[in-house]
Design an enzyme around this catalytic site. Structure first.
Site, PDB file in Angstrom:
ATOM      1  N   HIS A  12      16.238  29.940  76.978  1.00 48.57           N
ATOM      2  CA  HIS A  12      16.516  31.384  76.872  1.00 48.57           C
ATOM      3  C   HIS A  12      17.901  31.775  77.367  1.00 48.57           C
ATOM      4  O   HIS A  12      18.350  32.884  77.134  1.00 48.57           O
ATOM      5  CB  HIS A  12      15.464  32.179  77.657  1.00 48.57           C
ATOM      6  CG  HIS A  12      15.623  32.126  79.139  1.00 48.57           C
ATOM      7  ND1 HIS A  12      15.450  30.961  79.868  1.00 48.57           N
ATOM      8  CD2 HIS A  12      15.961  33.085  80.036  1.00 48.57           C
ATOM      9  CE1 HIS A  12      15.666  31.216  81.148  1.00 48.57           C
ATOM     10  NE2 HIS A  12      15.973  32.488  81.278  1.00 48.57           N
ATOM     11  N   SER A 108      18.411  21.939  63.196  1.00 51.55           N
ATOM     12  CA  SER A 108      19.801  21.988  62.750  1.00 51.55           C
ATOM     13  C   SER A 108      19.897  21.440  61.332  1.00 51.55           C
ATOM     14  O   SER A 108      19.082  20.600  60.926  1.00 51.55           O
ATOM     15  CB  SER A 108      20.667  21.150  63.692  1.00 51.55           C
ATOM     16  OG  SER A 108      21.912  20.841  63.112  1.00 51.55           O
ATOM     17  N   SER A 109      20.897  21.897  60.602  1.00 53.65           N
ATOM     18  CA  SER A 109      21.098  21.401  59.235  1.00 53.65           C
ATOM     19  C   SER A 109      21.501  19.935  59.216  1.00 53.65           C
ATOM     20  O   SER A 109      21.481  19.296  58.160  1.00 53.65           O
ATOM     21  CB  SER A 109      22.162  22.234  58.525  1.00 53.65           C
ATOM     22  OG  SER A 109      23.407  22.140  59.195  1.00 53.65           O
ATOM     23  N   CYS A 110      21.850  19.359  60.378  1.00 54.80           N
ATOM     24  CA  CYS A 110      22.244  17.944  60.414  1.00 54.80           C
ATOM     25  C   CYS A 110      21.063  17.012  60.157  1.00 54.80           C
ATOM     26  O   CYS A 110      21.240  15.801  60.038  1.00 54.80           O
ATOM     27  CB  CYS A 110      22.910  17.592  61.737  1.00 54.80           C
ATOM     28  SG  CYS A 110      21.786  17.539  63.150  1.00 54.80           S
ATOM     29  N   TYR A 137      21.121  12.914  67.454  1.00 54.44           N
ATOM     30  CA  TYR A 137      20.579  14.270  67.585  1.00 54.44           C
ATOM     31  C   TYR A 137      19.689  14.590  66.383  1.00 54.44           C
ATOM     32  O   TYR A 137      18.597  15.157  66.530  1.00 54.44           O
ATOM     33  CB  TYR A 137      21.738  15.262  67.675  1.00 54.44           C
ATOM     34  CG  TYR A 137      21.343  16.710  67.820  1.00 54.44           C
ATOM     35  CD1 TYR A 137      20.958  17.230  69.053  1.00 54.44           C
ATOM     36  CD2 TYR A 137      21.369  17.568  66.721  1.00 54.44           C
ATOM     37  CE1 TYR A 137      20.595  18.559  69.189  1.00 54.44           C
ATOM     38  CE2 TYR A 137      21.013  18.903  66.852  1.00 54.44           C
ATOM     39  CZ  TYR A 137      20.634  19.390  68.075  1.00 54.44           C
ATOM     40  OH  TYR A 137      20.276  20.717  68.209  1.00 54.44           O
ATOM     41  N   LYS A 141      15.636  15.684  66.126  1.00 54.51           N
ATOM     42  CA  LYS A 141      15.190  16.928  65.497  1.00 54.51           C
ATOM     43  C   LYS A 141      14.225  16.662  64.333  1.00 54.51           C
ATOM     44  O   LYS A 141      13.271  17.413  64.117  1.00 54.51           O
ATOM     45  CB  LYS A 141      16.393  17.741  65.023  1.00 54.51           C
ATOM     46  CG  LYS A 141      17.172  18.386  66.170  1.00 54.51           C
ATOM     47  CD  LYS A 141      16.309  19.380  66.918  1.00 54.51           C
ATOM     48  CE  LYS A 141      17.016  20.039  68.073  1.00 54.51           C
ATOM     49  NZ  LYS A 141      16.131  20.961  68.811  1.00 54.51           N
ATOM     50  N   LEU A 167      25.819  28.522  63.458  1.00 62.19           N
ATOM     51  CA  LEU A 167      25.615  29.807  64.123  1.00 62.19           C
ATOM     52  C   LEU A 167      26.825  30.173  64.972  1.00 62.19           C
ATOM     53  O   LEU A 167      27.530  29.306  65.492  1.00 62.19           O
ATOM     54  CB  LEU A 167      24.371  29.748  65.008  1.00 62.19           C
ATOM     55  CG  LEU A 167      23.046  29.440  64.302  1.00 62.19           C
ATOM     56  CD1 LEU A 167      21.935  29.251  65.316  1.00 62.19           C
ATOM     57  CD2 LEU A 167      22.702  30.529  63.304  1.00 62.19           C
ATOM     58  N   HIS A 180      32.741  24.858  68.468  1.00 61.95           N
ATOM     59  CA  HIS A 180      32.743  24.704  67.024  1.00 61.95           C
ATOM     60  C   HIS A 180      33.903  25.498  66.419  1.00 61.95           C
ATOM     61  O   HIS A 180      34.610  26.224  67.106  1.00 61.95           O
ATOM     62  CB  HIS A 180      31.394  25.152  66.449  1.00 61.95           C
ATOM     63  CG  HIS A 180      30.259  24.278  66.870  1.00 61.95           C
ATOM     64  ND1 HIS A 180      29.152  24.746  67.538  1.00 61.95           N
ATOM     65  CD2 HIS A 180      30.071  22.940  66.739  1.00 61.95           C
ATOM     66  CE1 HIS A 180      28.332  23.748  67.783  1.00 61.95           C
ATOM     67  NE2 HIS A 180      28.856  22.634  67.316  1.00 61.95           N
TER      68      HIS A 180
END
Length: 317
Positions: A12, A108-110, A137, A141, A167, A180
């Site tokens: 959070h 994640s898109s990865c 990573y 995921k 994001l 990023h």
């Protein structure tokens, strides 16, 4: 969803988790729980199980992860694999064992193959090889996505995975060593403006295309998943629109007000030519983004200016 239902948001304090917290508070949810990494080590299974037994949340939103860029992923492959497996597996398994009916897992898109067709569809998962630099990573995921799918299949619980595109937004990481591309541009152009620098040098040719989503829109997607019964286990979350890095730089330059020149260092790598998400599945059932890129960058830059004295590297707790 009952506004008094106990909702635990793991991570959070991070950019995404904080946005989800704000969005839920704004909608009147009054029983939100958050624990810092010092208060609850998600890598410790016994500690997580004890937390679940004590708190008995009705919903769990997993926005917690060990994150980092290409360099960190390359240099520390084992913790990026193992710690992310530990964090999500303890959260998912503990939730199942304590009767949590709704679990929202963020990835994640990865997770998609390096050479998958564009735009990236959910069906492309596990159809080819991953990008080698962040495979550790990505594999963690993917395991989380599959764990939620398995629980959904075997136990009929509402465990769903949301895979966001790139994001950006409030509480982003503006550290030039680890940030990023978008927050790095904001900081570079701002510092060049303040220091009256004549030019800003950026990596590559500017030709690659990237998709971006304002973090508060991501939070709204999570709220949508919370308040609705999603028919499938995996959904991409993004704008479904991409932009060249050159166009992104020019947009940031205009918003920041830097009047110098942009120089492209073509000796540096461009990376993947294009990475666009197919977001039609989520759109078809009723959710789509609302913040256009220029508006989102303006909001992010305004926040950056308001918090410039305290900005530091942000980690997910």
């Amino acid at each position: 969803m009952n506004k008094k239902a106990k909702i635990y948001i793991a991570g959070h304090r991070g950019m995404v988790g904080a946005a989800i917290w704000r969005a839920l508070e704004k909608k009147g949810y009054s029983n939100l729980i958050g624990k810092t990494s010092k208060e609850l080590d998600l890598r410790n299974q016994a500690a997580v199980n004890s937390f679940y037994q004590k708190e008995q949340p009705a919903v769990v939103i997993d926005a917690a992860a060990r994150v980092g860029g290409i360099l960190a992923n390359n240099n520390f492959p084992y913790p990026f694999l193992m710690e992310n497996l530990q964090i999500q597996n303890h959260l998912i398994d503990g939730a199942l064992k304590t009767g949590v009916e709704k679990f929202i897992f963020l990835g994640s898109s990865c997770i998609y193959p390096k050479l998958a067709n564009q735009p990236l569809k959910e069906a492309y998962l596990l159809t080819n090889s991953l990008e080698p630099t962040n495979q550790w990573y990505a594999i963690a995921k993917i395991a989380g996505v599959k764990a939620c799918e398995a629980i959904r299949k075997q136990y009929g619980k509402e465990y769903v995975s949301l895979m966001p595109t790139n994001l950006y937004g409030y509480f982003d990481n503006f550290d030039l060593e680890t940030s990023h591309v978008l927050p790095a541009m904001i900081r570079k152009f701002h510092e060049a403006k303040i220091n009256n620098t004549s030019q800003v040098t950026l990596w590559g040719s500017g030709s690659p295309m990237r998709e971006f989503l304002f973090v508060d829109d991501m939070a709204q997607a999570v709220v949508y998943a919370l308040e609705n019964n999603l028919p499938e286990h995996l959904y991409n979350v993004g704008s479904g629109r991409d932009v060249t890095i050159k166009k992104l730089a020019e947009t940031v330059q205009k918003i920041v007000g830097f009047e110098g020149k942009i120089v492209w260092d073509r000796t540096k790598p461009d990376g993947t030519p294009r990475k666009l998400m197919d977001v039609s599945k989520l759109k078809e059932i009723g959710w789509e983004y609302s913040t256009e890129l220029e508006e989102g960058i303006q909001k992010t830059y305004d926040w950056f200016l308001e918090n410039i004295d305290s900005i530091k590297k942000v980690k997910l707790e």
